[in-house]
Scaffold this motif. Structure first.
Motif, PDB file in Angstrom:
ATOM      1  N   PHE A  78       0.858  -1.187   0.000  1.00 37.58           N
ATOM      2  CA  PHE A  78       0.000   0.000   0.000  1.00 37.58           C
ATOM      3  C   PHE A  78       0.894   1.236   0.000  1.00 37.58           C
ATOM      4  CE2 PHE A  78      -2.497  -3.383   1.854  1.00 37.58           C
ATOM      5  CZ  PHE A  78      -3.770  -3.197   1.311  1.00 37.58           C
ATOM      6  N   PHE A  79       0.731   2.070  -1.020  1.00 37.05           N
ATOM      7  CA  PHE A  79       1.591   3.239  -1.203  1.00 37.05           C
ATOM      8  C   PHE A  79       0.830   4.540  -0.967  1.00 37.05           C
ATOM      9  CE2 PHE A  79       3.021  -0.117  -4.023  1.00 37.05           C
ATOM     10  CZ  PHE A  79       4.397  -0.137  -3.873  1.00 37.05           C
ATOM     11  N   ASP A  80       1.400   5.409  -0.153  1.00 32.42           N
ATOM     12  CA  ASP A  80       0.986   6.810  -0.133  1.00 32.42           C
ATOM     13  C   ASP A  80       1.427   7.426  -1.467  1.00 32.42           C
ATOM     14  OD1 ASP A  80       0.278   9.435   0.986  1.00 32.42           O
ATOM     15  OD2 ASP A  80       2.440   9.755   1.076  1.00 32.42           O
ATOM     16  N   ILE A  81       0.918   8.611  -1.770  1.00 31.48           N
ATOM     17  CA  ILE A  81       1.290   9.249  -3.040  1.00 31.48           C
ATOM     18  C   ILE A  81       2.384  10.302  -2.861  1.00 31.48           C
ATOM     19  CG2 ILE A  81       0.487  10.749  -4.913  1.00 31.48           C
ATOM     20  CD1 ILE A  81      -2.145   9.320  -4.908  1.00 31.48           C
ATOM     21  N   ASP A  82       2.037  11.428  -2.251  1.00 32.19           N
ATOM     22  CA  ASP A  82       2.947  12.585  -2.219  1.00 32.19           C
ATOM     23  C   ASP A  82       4.142  12.321  -1.313  1.00 32.19           C
ATOM     24  OD1 ASP A  82       1.318  14.391  -3.885  1.00 32.19           O
ATOM     25  OD2 ASP A  82      -0.114  14.194  -2.252  1.00 32.19           O
ATOM     26  N   GLY A  83       5.339  12.390  -1.891  1.00 26.01           N
ATOM     27  CA  GLY A  83       6.556  12.162  -1.127  1.00 26.01           C
ATOM     28  C   GLY A  83       6.889  10.695  -0.970  1.00 26.01           C
ATOM     29  N   THR A  84       6.040   9.831  -1.481  1.00 24.43           N
ATOM     30  CA  THR A  84       6.280   8.386  -1.448  1.00 24.43           C
ATOM     31  C   THR A  84       6.410   7.876  -2.872  1.00 24.43           C
ATOM     32  OG1 THR A  84       5.068   8.140   0.645  1.00 24.43           O
ATOM     33  CG2 THR A  84       5.390   6.156  -0.682  1.00 24.43           C
ATOM     34  N   LEU A  85       5.317   7.889  -3.618  1.00 27.28           N
ATOM     35  CA  LEU A  85       5.401   7.574  -5.042  1.00 27.28           C
ATOM     36  C   LEU A  85       6.092   8.685  -5.809  1.00 27.28           C
ATOM     37  CD1 LEU A  85       1.929   5.998  -5.959  1.00 27.28           C
ATOM     38  CD2 LEU A  85       4.147   4.851  -5.860  1.00 27.28           C
ATOM     39  N   THR A  86       5.864   9.924  -5.364  1.00 21.41           N
ATOM     40  CA  THR A  86       6.439  11.069  -6.076  1.00 21.41           C
ATOM     41  C   THR A  86       7.692  11.587  -5.383  1.00 21.41           C
ATOM     42  OG1 THR A  86       5.114  12.693  -4.863  1.00 21.41           O
ATOM     43  CG2 THR A  86       4.153  11.771  -6.878  1.00 21.41           C
ATOM     44  N   SER A  87       8.554  12.191  -6.162  1.00 24.77           N
ATOM     45  CA  SER A  87       9.787  12.768  -5.638  1.00 24.77           C
ATOM     46  C   SER A  87       9.479  13.881  -4.646  1.00 24.77           C
ATOM     47  CB  SER A  87      10.634  13.331  -6.785  1.00 24.77           C
ATOM     48  OG  SER A  87      11.672  14.145  -6.290  1.00 24.77           O
ATOM     49  N   GLU A  88      10.198  13.877  -3.544  1.00 26.67           N
ATOM     50  CA  GLU A  88      10.039  14.935  -2.547  1.00 26.67           C
ATOM     51  C   GLU A  88      10.619  16.260  -3.032  1.00 26.67           C
ATOM     52  OE1 GLU A  88      14.194  13.529  -1.925  1.00 26.67           O
ATOM     53  OE2 GLU A  88      12.277  12.634  -2.503  1.00 26.67           O
ATOM     54  N   ILE A  89      11.365  16.223  -4.129  1.00 25.52           N
ATOM     55  CA  ILE A  89      12.008  17.424  -4.648  1.00 25.52           C
ATOM     56  C   ILE A  89      11.076  18.227  -5.550  1.00 25.52           C
ATOM     57  CG2 ILE A  89      13.905  18.311  -6.068  1.00 25.52           C
ATOM     58  CD1 ILE A  89      15.545  15.880  -5.173  1.00 25.52           C
ATOM     59  N   ASP A  90      10.474  17.552  -6.527  1.00 26.90           N
ATOM     60  CA  ASP A  90       9.683  18.287  -7.515  1.00 26.90           C
ATOM     61  C   ASP A  90       8.324  17.656  -7.824  1.00 26.90           C
ATOM     62  OD1 ASP A  90      10.430  16.046  -8.931  1.00 26.90           O
ATOM     63  OD2 ASP A  90      11.633  17.105 -10.420  1.00 26.90           O
ATOM     64  N   GLY A  91       7.946  16.607  -7.098  1.00 24.75           N
ATOM     65  CA  GLY A  91       6.642  15.994  -7.308  1.00 24.75           C
ATOM     66  C   GLY A  91       6.552  15.102  -8.538  1.00 24.75           C
ATOM     67  N   SER A  92       7.679  14.869  -9.184  1.00 20.24           N
ATOM     68  CA  SER A  92       7.673  14.004 -10.363  1.00 20.24           C
ATOM     69  C   SER A  92       7.559  12.541  -9.946  1.00 20.24           C
ATOM     70  CB  SER A  92       8.941  14.214 -11.182  1.00 20.24           C
ATOM     71  OG  SER A  92      10.090  13.860 -10.424  1.00 20.24           O
ATOM     72  N   LEU A  93       7.270  11.689 -10.914  1.00 19.92           N
ATOM     73  CA  LEU A  93       7.091  10.265 -10.659  1.00 19.92           C
ATOM     74  C   LEU A  93       8.325   9.521 -11.177  1.00 19.92           C
ATOM     75  CD1 LEU A  93       5.077   8.162  -9.616  1.00 19.92           C
ATOM     76  CD2 LEU A  93       3.963   8.222 -11.848  1.00 19.92           C
ATOM     77  N   PRO A  94       9.190   9.039 -10.282  1.00 18.84           N
ATOM     78  CA  PRO A  94      10.419   8.382 -10.732  1.00 18.84           C
ATOM     79  C   PRO A  94      10.137   7.157 -11.601  1.00 18.84           C
ATOM     80  CG  PRO A  94      10.553   8.925  -8.399  1.00 18.84           C
ATOM     81  CD  PRO A  94       9.134   9.164  -8.811  1.00 18.84           C
ATOM     82  N   LYS A  95      10.846   7.033 -12.686  1.00 17.49           N
ATOM     83  CA  LYS A  95      10.685   5.887 -13.582  1.00 17.49           C
ATOM     84  C   LYS A  95      10.977   4.586 -12.856  1.00 17.49           C
ATOM     85  CE  LYS A  95       9.933   4.175 -17.724  1.00 17.49           C
ATOM     86  NZ  LYS A  95       8.612   4.267 -18.379  1.00 17.49           N
ATOM     87  N   SER A  96      11.925   4.637 -11.934  1.00 16.58           N
ATOM     88  CA  SER A  96      12.281   3.424 -11.186  1.00 16.58           C
ATOM     89  C   SER A  96      11.109   2.919 -10.353  1.00 16.58           C
ATOM     90  CB  SER A  96      13.489   3.696 -10.283  1.00 16.58           C
ATOM     91  OG  SER A  96      13.180   4.701  -9.318  1.00 16.58           O
ATOM     92  N   ALA A  97      10.294   3.833  -9.824  1.00 17.26           N
ATOM     93  CA  ALA A  97       9.128   3.429  -9.040  1.00 17.26           C
ATOM     94  C   ALA A  97       8.095   2.754  -9.930  1.00 17.26           C
ATOM     95  CB  ALA A  97       8.526   4.644  -8.345  1.00 17.26           C
ATOM     96  N   ILE A  98       7.875   3.329 -11.115  1.00 20.12           N
ATOM     97  CA  ILE A  98       6.918   2.747 -12.062  1.00 20.12           C
ATOM     98  C   ILE A  98       7.349   1.335 -12.439  1.00 20.12           C
ATOM     99  CG2 ILE A  98       5.920   2.956 -14.371  1.00 20.12           C
ATOM    100  CD1 ILE A  98       6.328   5.997 -14.137  1.00 20.12           C
ATOM    101  N   ASN A  99       8.602   1.190 -12.809  1.00 18.90           N
ATOM    102  CA  ASN A  99       9.103  -0.117 -13.247  1.00 18.90           C
ATOM    103  C   ASN A  99       9.063  -1.146 -12.120  1.00 18.90           C
ATOM    104  OD1 ASN A  99       9.611   0.876 -15.812  1.00 18.90           O
ATOM    105  ND2 ASN A  99      11.753   1.357 -15.387  1.00 18.90           N
ATOM    106  N   ALA A 100       9.391  -0.720 -10.907  1.00 20.33           N
ATOM    107  CA  ALA A 100       9.421  -1.645  -9.777  1.00 20.33           C
ATOM    108  C   ALA A 100       8.025  -2.159  -9.443  1.00 20.33           C
ATOM    109  CB  ALA A 100      10.042  -0.961  -8.565  1.00 20.33           C
ATOM    110  N   ILE A 101       7.048  -1.265  -9.456  1.00 20.24           N
ATOM    111  CA  ILE A 101       5.665  -1.666  -9.159  1.00 20.24           C
ATOM    112  C   ILE A 101       5.160  -2.639 -10.218  1.00 20.24           C
ATOM    113  CG2 ILE A 101       3.286  -0.804  -9.083  1.00 20.24           C
ATOM    114  CD1 ILE A 101       4.513   1.756  -7.746  1.00 20.24           C
ATOM    115  N   ARG A 102       5.423  -2.342 -11.467  1.00 18.61           N
ATOM    116  CA  ARG A 102       5.009  -3.248 -12.543  1.00 18.61           C
ATOM    117  C   ARG A 102       5.725  -4.589 -12.439  1.00 18.61           C
ATOM    118  NH1 ARG A 102       5.138   1.275 -17.464  1.00 18.61           N
ATOM    119  NH2 ARG A 102       3.148   2.288 -16.925  1.00 18.61           N
TER     120      ARG A 102
END
Length: 266
Positions: A6-30
């Motif tokens: 179970f993932f939170d979104i802001d600061g967890t799925l998204t970068s704490e720096i700029d709110g972007s979605l790291p590609k590594s997170a997408i690939n890991a979840i898939r």
């Protein structure tokens, strides 16, 4: 053993720096899903505010609105809404105390535009929704209008105290820091959302992993035996309340956590 994260979104799925979605997170979840593990978002956001960029990752489901709206494998399994009458009580209290209120439901968000917004953060959020193209209703007295949950911004403690005389019989007030508060129906939380999903899939609590970065995530982090804090978590005291601390979100923290916790194997 099948696991469920179970993932939170802001600061967890998204970068704490700029709110972007790291590609590594997408690939890991898939990648974790290819091994049969279940991936869920668990957020305070209502479903309409879970942006397409998150849905495109490919999740097995969503726990939205702090456990008030749950989707499992494409099915809406739970939705808890407030009545129009209760929503109007909140609106009247917000106007009397001059707090800025944002109503949230699974289909829409709505500010009270009968008055000008006063808090800088409320104004910022309103503009952010406009930039996303949200169509926000303005006739809140419409009998068909209701909310699932809401947030407020206030200027002084007295304002909040007076407002809560109306909200407290129905809602739990969550301190989000500063002069920002989140209100969730009594009896619902990110933790109750997790249990609902576990029951839906007939999974034991030991199979559940919760990943977050703030005090708003404490209900779910303290509920599961496998709790994960992002390396960028704030306050730092959160590190002492979890079973695992991963790297920062901007430093591939999600991918690192899933690998270390055995999600890349059956």
């Amino acid at each position: 053993m099948k696991k469920i994260a179970f993932f939170d979104i802001d600061g967890t799925l998204t970068s704490e720096i700029d709110g972007s979605l790291p590609k590594s997170a997408i690939n890991a979840i898939r990648h974790a899903r290819t091994f049969g593990h279940l991936m869920f978002i668990n957020t305070g956001r209502c479903f309409q505010n879970v942006e397409p960029r998150f849905r495109r990752i490919g999740f097995d489901g969503y726990v939205c609105g702090c456990g008030t709206n749950i989707f499992c494998s494409g099915t809406e399994a739970l939705h808890v809404a407030q009545t129009h009458s209760i929503t109007m009580q909140l609106l009247e209290a917000a106007r009397k105390t001059n707090v800025d209120i944002l109503f949230e439901s699974r289909k829409e968000v709505a500010f009270d535009k009968s008055k000008s917004l006063t808090h800088p953060d409320a104004i910022h959020q309103y503009k952010a929704f406009l930039n996303r193209g949200y169509d926000m209703p303005e006739n809140l007295e419409n009998p068909n209008f209701f909310c699932d949950k809401f947030v407020v911004w206030y200027q002084t403690p007295d304002q909040l105290e007076e407002f809560r005389k109306v909200s407290d019989p129905y809602f739990t007030c969550i301190d989000r820091g500063g002069t920002f508060r989140e209100f969730v129906p009594i009896g619902y939380s990110k933790a109750t959302g997790i249990q609902y999903v576990l029951d839906y899939y007939h999974l034991d609590l030991d199979a559940a992993y919760a990943i977050g970065d703030s005090n708003n995530d404490l209900p779910m982090l303290s509920y599961v035996p496998n709790s994960v804090a992002m390396g960028n978590a704030s306050p730092a005291s959160l590190f002492d309340q979890v079973s695992f601390v991963t790297k920062r979100a901007s430093e591939d923290g999600i991918a690192y956590a899933l690998e270390q916790l055995g999600f890349f194997e059956s």
